[in-house]
Enzyme design. Structure first.
Site, short mmCIF file in Angstrom:
data_model
loop_
_atom_site.label_atom_id
_atom_site.label_comp_id
_atom_site.label_asym_id
_atom_site.label_seq_id
_atom_site.Cartn_x
_atom_site.Cartn_y
_atom_site.Cartn_z
CG HIS C 140 2.03 3.08 5.28
ND1 HIS C 140 2.02 3.27 6.64
CD2 HIS C 140 3.32 3.00 4.92
CE1 HIS C 140 3.27 3.31 7.07
NE2 HIS C 140 4.08 3.16 6.06
CG ASP C 219 -1.37 8.10 3.41
OD1 ASP C 219 -0.55 9.04 3.35
OD2 ASP C 219 -1.05 6.94 3.72
CD GLN C 222 5.75 7.37 -0.42
OE1 GLN C 222 6.51 7.99 -1.13
NE2 GLN C 222 6.16 6.77 0.70
CE LYS C 245 6.95 8.24 4.85
NZ LYS C 245 7.67 6.97 4.83
CB CYS C 385 4.67 0.05 6.62
SG CYS C 385 5.95 0.19 7.83
C1 PLP Z 1 1.74 6.12 1.84
C2 PLP Z 1 2.27 6.28 3.22
N1 PLP Z 1 1.43 6.63 4.20
C3 PLP Z 1 1.84 6.81 5.45
C4 PLP Z 1 3.15 6.62 5.80
C5 PLP Z 1 3.54 6.82 7.22
O1 PLP Z 1 4.39 7.91 7.34
P1 PLP Z 1 5.03 8.22 8.76
O2 PLP Z 1 5.78 7.00 9.18
O3 PLP Z 1 5.92 9.37 8.49
O4 PLP Z 1 3.91 8.54 9.69
C6 PLP Z 1 4.06 6.24 4.81
C7 PLP Z 1 5.47 6.00 5.16
O5 PLP Z 1 6.06 5.01 4.87
C8 PLP Z 1 3.61 6.07 3.50
O6 PLP Z 1 4.46 5.72 2.52
#
Ligand code: PLP
Ligand code: PLP
Lengths: 430, 145, 430, 145
Positions: C140, C219, C222, C245, C385
């Site tokens: 991401h 990270d 998800q 999320k 993203c």
């Molecule tokens: C795998 C992953 N990492 C990071 C993020 C970023 O999350 P946030 O926008 O809540 O910081 C997302 C969100 O779309 C994501 O799906």
């Protein structure tokens, strides 16, 4: 789409002799119905955080029960609604603090993050060893530590404008301290300890005439909840404040920037929302304000902050200011009747926001706060995140009573009574 | 005023607050330790003179609230002349008391028990602990465990 | 003091053939009662943000109506309650994700801030020109841009581990890429586009054997909402995720750190709460986690995230995982019946979280999303993203249906039906 | 399917989407401009050949959704052979139409009006605008105002 929040429909009767229809306002704040140790709560810790009107809480509930979605990239209905609500909140808050355009307002977590954003993004791009950042002796840690960290990393120099014995900024000393080396002047609008409102427009003008390119930063955290604050009339390039101290939710704050500054500033945090294009070789960035809002923003709390300023607009910030001056005046008067107390800051309530910090010769602030709490009176004791100021005042800690729109003169009386009780309880003359 | 408040502000505590014992600097301390509570600004200076595993003399000079000052004064009184091992036992016992736990078998807290009421005032526990955590630091320098 | 939130009291019947008592769970989510364009909403945009159970919303309301105050420095009752609730939430969430101690958990705004905190605070203290940061092609933007910004500033090198044609990380290539120059390996636990769950414990072990001091970052944004995630079993030093999320509020996220890492890391933002002592000459900093939480935290949303994980614990993350696998399997099966669709990621649902990204040969993802929305079906269309991944897949955008605990097989059917409608509407064979 | 959706997906639009006009590269363009919508990934390449204040030829090659492709195709058709000043008027008119404002007096939008329905789909407005904002960039390079 536009969502309407239930709003009160009273006219504030502002009159220094009366209590600004506080009863009606109090009814908007559910927490004020609470009892503490069997007494109705007298909440006098508003400079730390204010309570929330039901409009703010209702906006949160409505957002989560009806419109919740991620913003900016979605095509479906909820995403569109959430985006509209979020950007609508930006417009409301920007207008409330006198920004020219909604794009001048960046949502942050709090005032602290706003100041760090400037120190990191602008500071690291524009400051070099030997450059000076001028702050005052009455700053909150959030306007000290980010600059000190930058000083440690980059060899810039932090200069301190002193205060006089009445708790005002020393104007002559300030003038001596500004020079072409001054690249940032970052000042607290009203001190969260002294209550002093600084003549910031004049101070920024002086700084600018000594150092034309200076970045003028305003920490308006304590003034936005207490008086009308118009960004564009204060002569600063950037201004920060926190939602939770202006009757809004925790977790949301604002950094207001002139367009010129925003354009000249590289991003701070990297991630989603703030990019233009990302490739393996590098990325390009979105335009302000989104450039400075990486990741999913605090959508719900931004929306609720929008609802909060709608509420404040209805109450009327001019009325709020009169109320705040009246309470400041009354509190200073009443506290002065306890001879063992030293009360800090200027005497004239027109130079102050509605808070009073004091030190009792006989009763340590922590003891005072504990004993007051047992009487339902919530005050704060400590350094109030302004240790250099505490040192300047020569006390390790002070007690602080800080007032909000729902506080009354009766509550000032309860405070004074509670202090007298505390003194008696610990064996001193009340 | 509620009964509980009387639990905190015992007469003995107020007496120690008004006239702290053991508050004069030592002429030849073996160790000097500064204690600081960043949440509230309480500060103290603790000095020890230790000979052959015994705390010959000590001094606690506090700038803080009644609870931290009284706690320092009671500490000074309780530990003067005591073996370091005994001081460590009292330190553990004191922490246990404020955490609402039973003391170790047979441990006598003596006058220190008057600070037991602090456990009902969670935000003040740190005040009472400050002299003791400072002592802990100091002891670890005199005689590492 | 402890506050109890109303909690549901059902036993989840987990059974791949059935729908995991989704009806009961659905009743906990007020937004699911909404209609969109006259149809009941079919919310399939959970990877962007999930909806919130009434427990979470109730926790917010209860916090603001009963306990609101600033934390950590207050002596009065509300301040004590707010501090207890905030630290209690830290304990709940830390336990939920398998941290050893509550102090290992730092509250951030979102996953993005957590990754930036690492890149700024750890990266700037420990990385030098030529050091390598290894990420994957399926990251991401939030796990790309912070490292690229550091690369631009410090001359470190970002390396990209490629994926294979099934959307799995290429293990052989990964092994070739790790070397003693690799100072950070930062990986997505499950891809928000492909759905792929990466074998991160093995990958981190491989990286560590090639470069013993490597910083392993996960990270888990998800995976935390979809399966049991145990920080200490995954072999990483740091892990990030977002509250919004995982059925929690917006504006709150977490960075989990081992004690050793936290101790070795200088602060990121400076201000209140994170200091030990501030003087005009410099400052010293508090111990973790507070060292990394400058300014007033997002208290209410942290507390509500605590309530959210209590809710998830009750539902049971093992059951959630079974549900998520079942939905993934069913969705893959059903989408495969539309011949014009390419569905990305591995075929085996055990390797996936419950989401499916796809591209229709004839209907552009935006058109699809618009037409689906008119049928009440909320999906996302775009690069999600993850632009470098979109480029790797060779498509400018994909459509994505992502599932949560309240989604059902019936809703998968509605999705498939709606896609067929869209094709027909635009003149293609359904 | 709702009526509004038919407002968006007019037959003319779908026709332009399926067979975009003016999509072949120009042999000797005076200016080439890339357009990009970071929110969704739509991209396009626009080329202009301008002689004596008149757009002699132009090409729009889109990679995007039906709305952006059709908008680019309609743009190409509408502007070929038009004076630059006229192109600027249409650009302003097009923006006004999507903002739900009245067109300037006497301005005829012709076929471009089929895109008027997009204004009811706020998230798709950027799709329709992309070719036009790219044109704006391109014109500012050919003939700065
Ligand atoms: C795998 C992953 N990492 C990071 C993020 C970023 O999350 P946030 O926008 O809540 O910081 C997302 C969100 O779309 C994501 O799906
Ligand atoms: C004047 C002033 N500036 C900044 C802050 C920091 O606000 P926050 O903790 O919300 O970032 C405060 C809060 O105490 C304050 O009073």
């Amino acid at each position: 789409m536009s969502v309407s929040f239930p709003l009160p429909s009273f006219n504030c009767r502002v009159d220094c002799g009366k209590d600004f229809d506080a009863a009606r306002i109090r009814a908007d704040f559910p927490v004020l119905a609470r009892q503490v140790h069997g007494r109705p709560i007298v909440y006098l810790d508003n400079a730390a955080t204010t309570q929330k009107p039901r409009h703010t809480i209702a906006a949160l509930v409505e957002y989560y029960e009806r419109h919740n979605a991620n913003v900016h990239r979605g095509i479906h209905t909820l995403a569109e609604e959430a985006t509209d609500l979020y950007e609508q909140a930006r417009r409301c808050v920007a207008a409330f603090v006198g920004a020219h355009r909604p794009e001048e307002l960046v949502f942050t977590r709090n005032a602290t993050e706003g100041l760090n954003l400037l120190a990191y993004a602008w500071g690291r791009a524009h400051l070099a060893a030997g450059d000076e950042v001028l702050i005052s002796e009455m700053e909150h840690h959030s306007n000290i530590v980010p600059w000190q960290m930058l000083a440690a990393e980059r060899g810039i120099v932090v200069r301190w404008a002193p205060i006089d014995d009445e708790g005002r900024l020393d104007r002559a000393a300030f003038r001596r301290l500004v020079s072409p080396r001054t690249k940032v002047v970052s000042l607290i609008h009203a001190s969260n300890v002294l209550g002093t409102i600084n003549p910031v427009a004049e101070l920024f003008a002086e700084a600018r005439s000594a150092s034309p390119g200076v970045l003028a930063v305003l920490d308006a955290t304590q003034t936005v909840p207490q008086m009308p604050v118009r960004f564009r009339e204060l002569g600063c390039d950037a201004m920060v404040f926190s939602g939770h101290k202006m009757y809004g939710p925790t977790g949301i704050g604002c950094l207001v920037l002139t367009e010129a500054l925003a354009e000249a500033m590289p991003p701070f945090l990297g991630g989603g929302e703030m990019i233009d294009r990302v490739t393996q070789d590098g990325s390009t960035f979105a335009r302000p304000p989104h450039r400075f809002e990486a990741g999913t923003p605090n959508i719900a709390d931004a929306v609720a902050l929008g609802a909060t300023v709608e509420y404040l607009d209805l109450v009327g910030m001019d009325s709020v200011r009169i109320h705040s001056e009246c309470l400041a005046e009354y509190a200073l008067e009443q506290l002065a009747r306890i001879p063992s107390l030293t009360v800090y800051g200027p005497r004239d309530p027109r130079e102050r926001v509605a808070l009073a910090s004091f030190y009792d010769r006989d009763v340590h602030p922590h003891d005072l706060a504990t004993i007051l709490d047992r009487q339902g009176v919530a005050v704060r004791a400590g350094h109030h995140c302004a240790m250099p100021l505490a040192r300047r005042l020569g006390v390790p800690a002070t007690a602080r009573a800080s007032f909000g729109i729902y506080n009354t003169r009766d509550e000032v009386d309860l405070l004074v009574q509670a202090i007298r009780h505390a003194r008696e309880y610990l064996g001193h003359v009340a | 005023m509620s009964l509980e408040l009387d639990d905190l502000y015992r007469e003995v505590i107020l007496d120690h607050y008004r006239t702290p014992r053991g508050a004069s600097p030592l002429p030849h301390p073996d160790v000097r330790e500064e204690g600081f509570n960043p949440l509230c600004g309480d500060e103290l200076t603790l000095e020890l003179q230790v000979e052959a595993g015994v705390i010959r003399d000590l001094s606690v000079r506090s700038r803080g609230c009644s609870i931290s000052v009284a706690s320092g004064s009671l500490l000074a009184e309780a530990l003067r002349g005591k073996p370091v091992a005994e001081a460590r036992r009292l330190l553990a016992g004191f922490k246990a008391m404020l955490a609402g736990q039973a003391p170790a078998d047979g441990l006598e807290m003596g006058d220190l028990e008057v600070l037991g009421g602090v456990k009902n005032f969670p935000v003040r526990i740190k005040c009472a602990l400050l002299p003791w955590t400072t002592l802990e630091q100091a002891l670890s320098r005199v005689e590492p465990t």
